[in-house]
Design a protein around this motif. Structure first.
Motif, PDB file in Angstrom:
ATOM      1  N   ARG A  83       0.826  -1.207   0.000  1.00  0.00           N
ATOM      2  CA  ARG A  83       0.000   0.000   0.000  1.00  0.00           C
ATOM      3  C   ARG A  83       0.860   1.257   0.000  1.00  0.00           C
ATOM      4  O   ARG A  83       1.887   1.332   0.651  1.00  0.00           O
ATOM      5  CB  ARG A  83      -0.908   0.007   1.221  1.00  0.00           C
ATOM      6  N   VAL A  84       0.394   2.259  -0.752  1.00  0.00           N
ATOM      7  CA  VAL A  84       1.068   3.560  -0.834  1.00  0.00           C
ATOM      8  C   VAL A  84       0.083   4.609  -0.341  1.00  0.00           C
ATOM      9  O   VAL A  84      -1.085   4.599  -0.713  1.00  0.00           O
ATOM     10  CB  VAL A  84       1.504   3.856  -2.289  1.00  0.00           C
ATOM     11  N   CYS A  85       0.555   5.525   0.506  1.00  0.00           N
ATOM     12  CA  CYS A  85      -0.298   6.566   1.069  1.00  0.00           C
ATOM     13  C   CYS A  85       0.170   7.940   0.585  1.00  0.00           C
ATOM     14  O   CYS A  85       1.335   8.114   0.207  1.00  0.00           O
ATOM     15  CB  CYS A  85      -0.254   6.532   2.601  1.00  0.00           C
ATOM     16  N   ASP A  86      -0.746   8.917   0.641  1.00  0.00           N
ATOM     17  CA  ASP A  86      -0.393  10.290   0.289  1.00  0.00           C
ATOM     18  C   ASP A  86       0.474  10.892   1.389  1.00  0.00           C
ATOM     19  O   ASP A  86       0.170  10.760   2.572  1.00  0.00           O
ATOM     20  CB  ASP A  86      -1.654  11.140   0.109  1.00  0.00           C
ATOM     21  N   ALA A  87       1.546  11.561   0.962  1.00  0.00           N
ATOM     22  CA  ALA A  87       2.429  12.221   1.918  1.00  0.00           C
ATOM     23  C   ALA A  87       1.868  13.598   2.252  1.00  0.00           C
ATOM     24  O   ALA A  87       1.192  14.231   1.436  1.00  0.00           O
ATOM     25  CB  ALA A  87       3.831  12.351   1.338  1.00  0.00           C
ATOM     26  N   THR A  92       3.880  10.600  -2.479  1.00  0.00           N
ATOM     27  CA  THR A  92       3.413   9.397  -1.787  1.00  0.00           C
ATOM     28  C   THR A  92       4.543   8.799  -0.961  1.00  0.00           C
ATOM     29  O   THR A  92       5.702   9.174  -1.121  1.00  0.00           O
ATOM     30  CB  THR A  92       2.925   8.341  -2.796  1.00  0.00           C
ATOM     31  N   TRP A  93       4.194   7.878  -0.107  1.00  0.00           N
ATOM     32  CA  TRP A  93       5.196   7.147   0.677  1.00  0.00           C
ATOM     33  C   TRP A  93       4.701   5.714   0.893  1.00  0.00           C
ATOM     34  O   TRP A  93       3.499   5.453   0.890  1.00  0.00           O
ATOM     35  CB  TRP A  93       5.488   7.851   1.998  1.00  0.00           C
ATOM     36  N   CYS A  95       3.540   3.444   2.918  1.00  0.00           N
ATOM     37  CA  CYS A  95       3.019   3.272   4.281  1.00  0.00           C
ATOM     38  C   CYS A  95       2.824   1.798   4.642  1.00  0.00           C
ATOM     39  O   CYS A  95       2.984   1.418   5.808  1.00  0.00           O
ATOM     40  CB  CYS A  95       1.726   4.051   4.474  1.00  0.00           C
ATOM     41  N   GLY A 176       3.448  10.561   6.246  1.00  0.00           N
ATOM     42  CA  GLY A 176       4.780  10.175   5.799  1.00  0.00           C
ATOM     43  C   GLY A 176       5.811  10.167   6.896  1.00  0.00           C
ATOM     44  O   GLY A 176       5.592  10.715   7.969  1.00  0.00           O
TER      45      GLY A 176
END
Length: 177
Positions: A83-87, A92-93, A95, A176
Protein backbone atom coordinates in the motif's frame (compact mmCIF):
# COMPACT_ATOMS: atom_id res chain seq x y z
CA UNK A 1 14.24 -42.40 71.78
CA UNK A 2 17.15 -44.21 73.21
CA UNK A 3 20.16 -45.72 71.53
CA UNK A 4 18.71 -49.21 71.91
CA UNK A 5 15.52 -48.33 69.95
CA UNK A 6 17.47 -46.79 67.07
CA UNK A 7 19.39 -50.05 66.61
CA UNK A 8 16.12 -52.02 66.19
CA UNK A 9 15.43 -50.30 62.82
CA UNK A 10 17.11 -52.04 59.94
CA UNK A 11 17.33 -50.49 56.40
CA UNK A 12 16.78 -53.17 53.76
CA UNK A 13 16.71 -51.28 50.40
CA UNK A 14 17.08 -47.49 50.79
CA UNK A 15 16.47 -46.55 47.11
CA UNK A 16 13.45 -48.74 46.40
CA UNK A 17 9.88 -47.67 47.05
CA UNK A 18 7.16 -49.64 45.31
CA UNK A 19 3.39 -49.81 45.74
CA UNK A 20 1.85 -53.17 46.60
CA UNK A 21 0.64 -55.22 43.62
CA UNK A 22 -3.02 -54.62 42.70
CA UNK A 23 -5.04 -56.70 40.26
CA UNK A 24 -6.38 -54.58 37.37
CA UNK A 25 -9.83 -56.17 37.79
CA UNK A 26 -10.07 -54.57 41.23
CA UNK A 27 -9.72 -51.02 39.82
CA UNK A 28 -12.74 -48.96 38.80
CA UNK A 29 -12.66 -45.64 36.87
CA UNK A 30 -15.04 -43.00 38.18
CA UNK A 31 -15.93 -39.58 36.74
CA UNK A 32 -14.57 -36.31 38.18
CA UNK A 33 -16.39 -34.64 41.05
CA UNK A 34 -18.40 -31.45 40.59
CA UNK A 35 -16.50 -28.14 41.07
CA UNK A 36 -16.63 -26.73 44.58
CA UNK A 37 -17.74 -23.30 43.25
CA UNK A 38 -18.26 -21.29 40.06
CA UNK A 39 -14.90 -19.59 40.61
CA UNK A 40 -13.06 -22.82 39.86
CA UNK A 41 -14.51 -23.00 36.36
CA UNK A 42 -13.51 -19.37 35.70
CA UNK A 43 -16.99 -17.94 35.29
CA UNK A 44 -16.97 -15.37 32.49
CA UNK A 45 -13.42 -16.20 31.42
CA UNK A 46 -12.16 -18.19 28.46
CA UNK A 47 -11.56 -21.72 29.60
CA UNK A 48 -9.59 -22.86 26.57
CA UNK A 49 -5.88 -22.36 26.53
CA UNK A 50 -4.66 -20.31 23.59
CA UNK A 51 -2.50 -21.80 20.86
CA UNK A 52 1.14 -20.83 21.40
CA UNK A 53 2.73 -19.94 18.07
CA UNK A 54 6.48 -19.42 18.09
CA UNK A 55 8.67 -17.29 15.80
CA UNK A 56 5.95 -15.46 13.83
CA UNK A 57 6.97 -13.57 10.70
CA UNK A 58 4.96 -10.46 9.79
CA UNK A 59 3.82 -10.56 6.15
CA UNK A 60 1.82 -7.35 6.59
CA UNK A 61 0.62 -5.30 9.55
CA UNK A 62 -1.89 -7.78 10.97
CA UNK A 63 -0.99 -10.90 8.95
CA UNK A 64 1.65 -13.40 10.05
CA UNK A 65 3.15 -16.67 8.94
CA UNK A 66 3.87 -19.24 11.64
CA UNK A 67 5.10 -22.76 10.92
CA UNK A 68 3.47 -22.84 7.48
CA UNK A 69 0.17 -21.35 8.71
CA UNK A 70 -0.98 -17.90 7.71
CA UNK A 71 -2.88 -16.03 10.42
CA UNK A 72 -4.81 -12.77 10.11
CA UNK A 73 -5.80 -10.74 13.17
CA UNK A 74 -9.54 -10.44 13.76
CA UNK A 75 -11.54 -7.18 13.88
CA UNK A 76 -9.09 -5.10 11.84
CA UNK A 77 -8.55 -4.21 8.19
CA UNK A 78 -4.99 -5.20 7.38
CA UNK A 79 -2.74 -2.68 5.65
CA UNK A 80 -1.18 -4.53 2.72
CA UNK A 81 2.62 -4.28 2.53
CA UNK A 82 2.39 -2.80 -0.98
CA UNK A 83 0.00 0.00 0.00
CA UNK A 84 1.07 3.56 -0.83
CA UNK A 85 -0.30 6.57 1.07
CA UNK A 86 -0.39 10.29 0.29
CA UNK A 87 2.43 12.22 1.92
CA UNK A 88 1.62 15.37 3.89
CA UNK A 89 4.09 17.43 1.83
CA UNK A 90 2.90 16.09 -1.52
CA UNK A 91 3.78 12.87 -3.26
CA UNK A 92 3.41 9.40 -1.79
CA UNK A 93 5.20 7.15 0.68
CA UNK A 94 5.22 3.33 1.17
CA UNK A 95 3.02 3.27 4.28
CA UNK A 96 2.34 -0.48 3.95
CA UNK A 97 6.03 -1.30 4.22
CA UNK A 98 6.40 1.02 7.20
CA UNK A 99 3.40 -0.65 8.87
CA UNK A 100 4.83 -4.14 8.24
CA UNK A 101 8.24 -3.08 9.56
CA UNK A 102 6.72 -1.59 12.72
CA UNK A 103 4.79 -4.82 13.30
CA UNK A 104 7.91 -6.95 12.70
CA UNK A 105 9.92 -4.88 15.15
CA UNK A 106 7.17 -5.19 17.76
CA UNK A 107 6.86 -8.97 17.30
CA UNK A 108 10.63 -9.54 17.35
CA UNK A 109 10.10 -13.29 17.09
CA UNK A 110 8.15 -13.46 20.37
CA UNK A 111 5.45 -16.10 20.81
CA UNK A 112 1.85 -15.38 19.90
CA UNK A 113 -0.99 -16.64 22.08
CA UNK A 114 -3.99 -17.01 19.75
CA UNK A 115 -7.65 -17.96 20.11
CA UNK A 116 -9.69 -18.68 16.99
CA UNK A 117 -11.93 -15.70 16.19
CA UNK A 118 -15.67 -15.97 16.62
CA UNK A 119 -17.94 -15.98 13.59
CA UNK A 120 -18.68 -12.24 13.75
CA UNK A 121 -15.04 -11.18 13.73
CA UNK A 122 -14.15 -12.77 10.40
CA UNK A 123 -13.94 -16.08 8.68
CA UNK A 124 -10.83 -18.03 7.85
CA UNK A 125 -10.32 -19.90 4.65
CA UNK A 126 -8.13 -22.78 3.56
CA UNK A 127 -5.04 -20.56 3.28
CA UNK A 128 -5.54 -18.26 6.27
CA UNK A 129 -6.87 -18.52 9.83
CA UNK A 130 -8.49 -15.53 11.56
CA UNK A 131 -7.61 -15.24 15.24
CA UNK A 132 -7.39 -12.95 18.25
CA UNK A 133 -3.76 -12.90 19.33
CA UNK A 134 -1.74 -11.43 22.16
CA UNK A 135 1.98 -10.92 22.48
CA UNK A 136 3.27 -10.67 26.01
CA UNK A 137 -0.31 -10.19 27.21
CA UNK A 138 -0.98 -7.24 24.86
CA UNK A 139 -3.66 -7.47 22.16
CA UNK A 140 -1.82 -7.39 18.81
CA UNK A 141 -4.75 -5.93 16.85
CA UNK A 142 -5.28 -3.16 19.43
CA UNK A 143 -1.55 -2.35 19.30
CA UNK A 144 -1.65 -1.95 15.49
CA UNK A 145 -4.81 0.18 15.44
CA UNK A 146 -3.69 2.42 18.32
CA UNK A 147 -0.47 3.21 16.48
CA UNK A 148 -2.16 3.81 13.15
CA UNK A 149 -0.74 0.74 11.40
CA UNK A 150 -4.13 -0.94 10.82
CA UNK A 151 -7.75 0.15 10.44
CA UNK A 152 -10.52 -0.94 12.80
CA UNK A 153 -13.18 -3.13 11.22
CA UNK A 154 -16.52 -1.29 11.03
CA UNK A 155 -18.53 -2.02 14.17
CA UNK A 156 -15.53 -3.69 15.80
CA UNK A 157 -14.01 -3.14 19.22
CA UNK A 158 -11.15 -0.92 18.02
CA UNK A 159 -13.01 2.02 16.45
CA UNK A 160 -12.13 4.41 19.30
CA UNK A 161 -8.45 3.48 19.01
CA UNK A 162 -8.54 4.31 15.29
CA UNK A 163 -10.15 7.69 15.98
CA UNK A 164 -7.40 8.49 18.52
CA UNK A 165 -4.69 7.45 16.03
CA UNK A 166 -6.24 9.64 13.32
CA UNK A 167 -6.48 12.62 15.67
CA UNK A 168 -2.85 12.17 16.79
CA UNK A 169 -1.74 11.59 13.13
CA UNK A 170 0.00 8.30 13.95
CA UNK A 171 1.11 5.66 11.46
CA UNK A 172 -0.58 5.82 8.06
CA UNK A 173 -2.50 8.94 9.13
CA UNK A 174 0.73 10.89 9.74
CA UNK A 175 1.46 11.94 6.19
CA UNK A 176 4.78 10.17 5.80
CA UNK A 177 8.01 9.43 7.60
Amino acid sequence: MGAAEAQDVRVIAPGIVAPPPVASEALERVGPREPLSDLVAGAGMQSEKPDRLFKPVALAAGRMSVAGREIALASIEIIDAERVCDAGHGGTWPCGRHARTAFRLWLRGRALACHPADEEAGKGNAEMDVARCTVGGEDAAAWLVARGWALAAPGGPYEELEEEARAARRGIFGGGP
